[in-house]
Write an enzyme that holds these catalytic residues in place. Structure first.
Site, PDB file in Angstrom:
ATOM      1  N   TYR A 108      -2.459  -0.831  -3.921  1.00 16.93           N
ATOM      2  CA  TYR A 108      -1.336  -1.509  -4.584  1.00 16.93           C
ATOM      3  C   TYR A 108      -1.716  -2.982  -4.567  1.00 16.93           C
ATOM      4  O   TYR A 108      -1.004  -3.819  -4.068  1.00 16.93           O
ATOM      5  CB  TYR A 108      -0.119  -1.216  -3.699  1.00 16.93           C
ATOM      6  CG  TYR A 108       1.258  -1.542  -4.157  1.00 16.93           C
ATOM      7  CD1 TYR A 108       1.748  -1.103  -5.385  1.00 16.93           C
ATOM      8  CD2 TYR A 108       2.123  -2.256  -3.321  1.00 16.93           C
ATOM      9  CE1 TYR A 108       3.047  -1.376  -5.749  1.00 16.93           C
ATOM     10  CE2 TYR A 108       3.414  -2.519  -3.682  1.00 16.93           C
ATOM     11  CZ  TYR A 108       3.880  -2.073  -4.902  1.00 16.93           C
ATOM     12  OH  TYR A 108       5.185  -2.326  -5.260  1.00 16.93           O
ATOM     13  N   HIS A 113       1.502  -6.907 -10.268  1.00 12.97           N
ATOM     14  CA  HIS A 113       2.156  -5.595 -10.336  1.00 12.97           C
ATOM     15  C   HIS A 113       3.198  -5.446  -9.230  1.00 12.97           C
ATOM     16  O   HIS A 113       4.347  -5.062  -9.492  1.00 12.97           O
ATOM     17  CB  HIS A 113       1.106  -4.485 -10.227  1.00 12.97           C
ATOM     18  CG  HIS A 113       1.662  -3.101 -10.102  1.00 12.97           C
ATOM     19  ND1 HIS A 113       2.350  -2.469 -11.125  1.00 12.97           N
ATOM     20  CD2 HIS A 113       1.648  -2.216  -9.067  1.00 12.97           C
ATOM     21  CE1 HIS A 113       2.722  -1.264 -10.722  1.00 12.97           C
ATOM     22  NE2 HIS A 113       2.316  -1.087  -9.479  1.00 12.97           N
ATOM     23  N   GLU A 182      -6.028   1.680 -13.569  1.00  9.22           N
ATOM     24  CA  GLU A 182      -6.633   1.259 -12.310  1.00  9.22           C
ATOM     25  C   GLU A 182      -8.148   1.411 -12.392  1.00  9.22           C
ATOM     26  O   GLU A 182      -8.674   2.053 -13.297  1.00  9.22           O
ATOM     27  CB  GLU A 182      -6.128   2.146 -11.151  1.00  9.22           C
ATOM     28  CG  GLU A 182      -4.617   2.328 -11.124  1.00  9.22           C
ATOM     29  CD  GLU A 182      -4.099   3.006  -9.865  1.00  9.22           C
ATOM     30  OE1 GLU A 182      -4.911   3.282  -8.949  1.00  9.22           O
ATOM     31  OE2 GLU A 182      -2.887   3.257  -9.791  1.00  9.22           O
ATOM     32  N   GLN A 221       9.721   9.851  -8.728  1.00 13.58           N
ATOM     33  CA  GLN A 221       9.281   8.949  -7.655  1.00 13.58           C
ATOM     34  C   GLN A 221      10.446   8.175  -7.054  1.00 13.58           C
ATOM     35  O   GLN A 221      10.545   8.027  -5.824  1.00 13.58           O
ATOM     36  CB  GLN A 221       8.253   7.985  -8.242  1.00 13.58           C
ATOM     37  CG  GLN A 221       7.625   7.012  -7.270  1.00 13.58           C
ATOM     38  CD  GLN A 221       6.688   6.005  -7.966  1.00 13.58           C
ATOM     39  OE1 GLN A 221       6.368   6.145  -9.143  1.00 13.58           O
ATOM     40  NE2 GLN A 221       6.261   4.995  -7.227  1.00 13.58           N
ATOM     41  N   THR A 325      -2.248  -0.195  -9.859  1.00 16.98           N
ATOM     42  CA  THR A 325      -2.130  -0.741 -11.213  1.00 16.98           C
ATOM     43  C   THR A 325      -2.740  -2.130 -11.308  1.00 16.98           C
ATOM     44  O   THR A 325      -2.434  -3.005 -10.498  1.00 16.98           O
ATOM     45  CB  THR A 325      -0.653  -0.846 -11.612  1.00 16.98           C
ATOM     46  OG1 THR A 325      -0.053   0.438 -11.466  1.00 16.98           O
ATOM     47  CG2 THR A 325      -0.505  -1.322 -13.051  1.00 16.98           C
TER      48      THR A 325
END
Lengths: 394, 394
Positions: A108, A113, A182, A221, A325
C-alpha cells in the site's frame, strides 16, 4: 538458422529480454524469452533443461549469479543466428502464468493512493494517512491461488455488502468492481526462517517485475475488512502480465524514491536508488483513462522485502509481492477507479459512456514502459482482463 | 509379520488412523499412519506409490471416494499381521510437515474470543463484537511459507511497536509474544476459479484436521494492523501437529454449532451438524493453563469454506484454513494468553513463576482429543514449540 528481427521502436528489443512461459498446440509449457515479436524457447537456445519446465521457479532458484550469466548468454546467442526450432511468432503461442506463486503479499506503498482513500473514507480526519503509514510499508497477505495470467476472464464476484442505509447485509454480485494498477515483484531466491533480507541485499533476491491488477470489489471489502483486513473483496482474482522483466534490465530505470520523512527506522534505511521510473497506463475499453507513475511510490521494493522478513518470516522462490495501487498527484494518474471517479461521484467518459465502476463486458488493460540503456525503452507486456457476469450461487 | 500392539487407552487406536509424513535416518520422507505408538509406512502397507512421497497432497487430490476406500483398506490390513518393514517405533522416526501448504487463511470464529478482544481493545464500545461479526466468518490470509511442524523452535520476532506513550515507534524483539490455540482444516480437493463450495459439499473437500498454534506478537500486530489487518505480528511462524486426523474419523464428534442468531444468509445456512466436540489443552512449561472447547465455536468449518469460495476464489489441494483462537466462556478455557491474562494485567502462575506473555525458553504444547465410536477417544498428537531468543538485526 535465422536472425531474429526486431521492429523499430519495439519495447522488446535486446535490452529487455524478459522471461515467460509459452506453449504451442500439443506441447507442454516451457520457458522462453521475447525479442521483438518472436518468442524464443530457452531450453533450445541455451541447451539447458532447467528451461524445459512449466514455470521459472527452478531457474530462479539457481540464484543471482546464474541470472547474470544466463542474461548475458541469451544476449550473445540472440545477437547471431538462432536455430529455427527455438523460434515462434508471438501470435502463434499461448502464454501462461510464468511463475508458481508461493506466498503473495500486497502493499500500500503510494502516498497519494493511501491519502486519497483516507479522504474518501475518513473525511473528518485532519490527517488522511494512518499513524503507522510513514513508519512502515503497510501490507497484507492475499490469495496466491487466484493469481492468473493476462487474458483470463474475471468472473464478477458475489458476496455480502451492507450500505449505510441497509438494516442487514445483502448478498449478490458486487456493484463496485474496481481495479488496482500495480507492479509485482518476483522473489527469485528466498531466505530461511529466522533470517532477514536487508535492504542492501534485496537485489540479490528480487528476480524481476510484472504488471499486476489487483481486482477489488469495494462493496464486499468495505463490509468485511474490519478488523482483519481485505479478504473476499480481493481474493477472487489478480491478473499479472506474462513477461517477467528482469531487475537486471531495469538499471537505467532506477531512481531515488521521494524523500522519506520522518526518516525510517534503520532496518528500512535505503542505500542504492530503489525507486523505479516505470510509467503505467490504464486502458478501459480501449480508452486510456490514467497514466500512473511508479516513480512517485513512497516505499521501495527493497524496503518492502526487508520489512516482510524483518520478523524472521521465511521467503521462498516464487513469492510475489505487489506495490499496491500506483497513484500520482494528478487526477489522471490515479491507478484505481474509486480514486479516479472519487468514490463513484465523478464518472469518467469511456467510449461515449459514463462509467464509475466496472460493468459486465468491460475490459481493462494495463501496460507500462521504462527507460533502458542508450535511450531505449523497455515494455512490460500487458495485464488484460474482461469482466464476465456473476454466476448464480445455489 | 507382526500384529501392531495398541496400548490400553491409546488415543491412536484403530478408530483414529491419522495421516502423517515420517522419515528414518538416511531415507526420504514418506506418508504413514499411526497405530498406538507405531508408525506404519503406507506405501509398504498398501503397496501404493502415492504414499512414497514427502507430503499428502497427491493422495488427497485423488478425492473423497479414495479417502473412504483407503481408510477402510488401512483398517483391514492393520487388523491382521503386517510386514515388519512397514513398521517403525514412534520414538525412532522424524515427523515432518504433512502437507505442502497452498493458501492459508485464518478465521476468527469464536464469539468468546472476538468479544474478549473487543472488551480489551474497545472498552467504551457497548457491543464488543464488530457489526459484521455475526454475519460472516471474518478471516484473513496468512503466510503459508512459515507454517512449521510441531517441535520447530520459534525465534522471537523483531519488529516495530509503538505504545500509547511512545512518541515514535521503536524497533526490537516483541515483548508481548502470545499463542492462539486453534484447529486447522486441510483442503483435500479444491474448486475451480468461479466455482463455489456450498456448505453441503464441504465434507467432500475437507480432508482432515490438525492442531494449529498461530503464534502472535501482540505489540507488532497492534501497531501495524490498521487498515489492512495482521501481517508481521503473525507471519513469523505457525505450528501444526504432524498428524492429520481424517474428517472421516470424527463422525462421533460432529455436533450442532451454537445457535446462530441472526440467521446467516442462505449461502451460510447449515444442514448437517458441523460443530466439532474437540477438547483442546494448552500446556505452558508443562502446566495446563487452559482447556479450550471447540464445541463453543460459532462458525463451522463448512461455513468457513463456503465463505472462502462464495466469491469464486479457487481452492486447492493443500489449502489450510484455521479456526482462529478457540476460547470458551470460562477464564480457564481461553485459548490465547492475551485473554487468559486479560491483556497482561492478570498474570498466571506457571511452575511457581508469574507469567503474562512468553519468555525466551518457554515451551507451549497444544494437545486435543475428541470422542470416537463405541466410547473411544481420538487424539490429535501435539503442536509443540519453544521460544528461542531474537536474532540481532543488522
Amino acid at each position: 538458422m535465422t536472425t531474429v528481427p526486431v521492429p523499430a521502436g519495439s519495447l522488446f528489443g535486446p535490452d529487455n529480454l524478459p522471461y515467460g512461459v509459452y506453449s504451442v498446440a500439443g506441447s507442454a509449457p516451457r520457458v522462453a524469452t521475447r525479442l521483438g515479436d518472436t518468442v524464443v524457447d530457452l531450453a533450445v537456445l541455451l541447451d539447458d533443461e532447467v528451461f524445459a519446465r512449466p514455470d521459472l521457479n527452478a531457474f530462479m532458484a539457481q540464484g543471482h549469479g546464474r541470472w547474470v550469466a544466463v542474461r548475458r548468454q541469451i544476449a550473445d546467442r540472440l545477437a547471431g543466428e538462432v536455430p529455427d526450432e527455438a523460434l515462434h511468432a508471438l501470435a502463434d503461442v499461448t502464454l501462461h502464468l510464468p511463475i508458481a506463486v508461493a506466498d503473495y503479499v500486497d502493499f500500500y506503498a503510494s502516498e497519494h493512493h493511501a491519502a486519497n482513500l483516507g479522504r474518501l473514507f475518513r473525511p473528518d480526519n485532519p490527517d488522511p494517512l494512518m499513524p503507522n503509514w510513514k513508519h512502515l510499508p503497510v501490507g497484507y497477505h492475499g490469495r496466491a491461488g487466484s493469481i492468473v495470467v493476462s487474458g483470463t476472464d474475471i468472473v464478477r464476484p458475489c458476496g455480502q455488502r451492507k450500505g449505510a442505509d441497509d438494516p442487514v447485509p445483502v448478498f449478490g454480485p458486487s456493484v463496485r468492481l474496481d481495479i488496482e494498477a500495480e507492479l509485482g515483484f518476483v522473489v527469485g531466491t528466498g531466505s530461511a526462517m529466522g533470517d532477514t533480507v536487508p535492504v542492501t541485499e534485496a537485489e540479490r533476491h528480487v528476480f524481476g517485475v510484472v504488471l499486476f491488477n489487483d481486482w477489488s470489489a469495494r462493496d464486499i471489502q468495505a463490509w468485511e475488512y474490519v478488523p482483519l483486513g481485505p479478504n473476499l473483496g480481493k481474493s477472487f482474482a489478480s491478473t499479472i502480465s506474462p513477461w517477467v522483466v528482469p531487475l537486471l534490465a531495469l538499471e537505467a530505470a532506477r531512481i531515488p524514491t521521494p524523500v522519506q520523512e520522518p526518516r525510517p527506522l534503520p532496518y528500512l534505511a535505503m542505500e542504492p536508488p530503489w525507486g523505479l521510473d516505470v510509467e503505467l497506463s490504464v486502458e478501459w475499453n480501449g480508452v486510456e483513462v490514467s497514466r500512473p507513475p511508479y516513480r512517485e511510490m513512497y516505499w521501495s521494493p527493497a524496503q518492502m522485502l526487508a520489512h516482510l522478513t524483518v520478523n524472521g518470516a521465511p521467503s521462498r522462490t516464487g513469492d510475489l509481492f505487489a506495490s499496491g495501487t500506483v497513484s500520482g498527484p494528478a487526477k489522471d494518474t490515479r491507478g484505481a477507479f474509486i480514486e479516479l471517479t472519487w468514490g463513484g461521484t465523478e464518472p469518467v467518459t469511456v467510449g461515449g459512456e459514463q462509467r464509475t465502476f466496472l460493468e459486465d463486458g468491460d475490459e481493462v488493460v494495463l501496460t507500462a514502459s521504462a527507460p533502458g540503456p542508450r535511450g531505449s525503452r523497455l515494455g512490460f507486456g500487458e495485464a488484460r482482463g474482461r469482466i464476465v457476469p456473476a454466476r448464480g450461487v445455489g
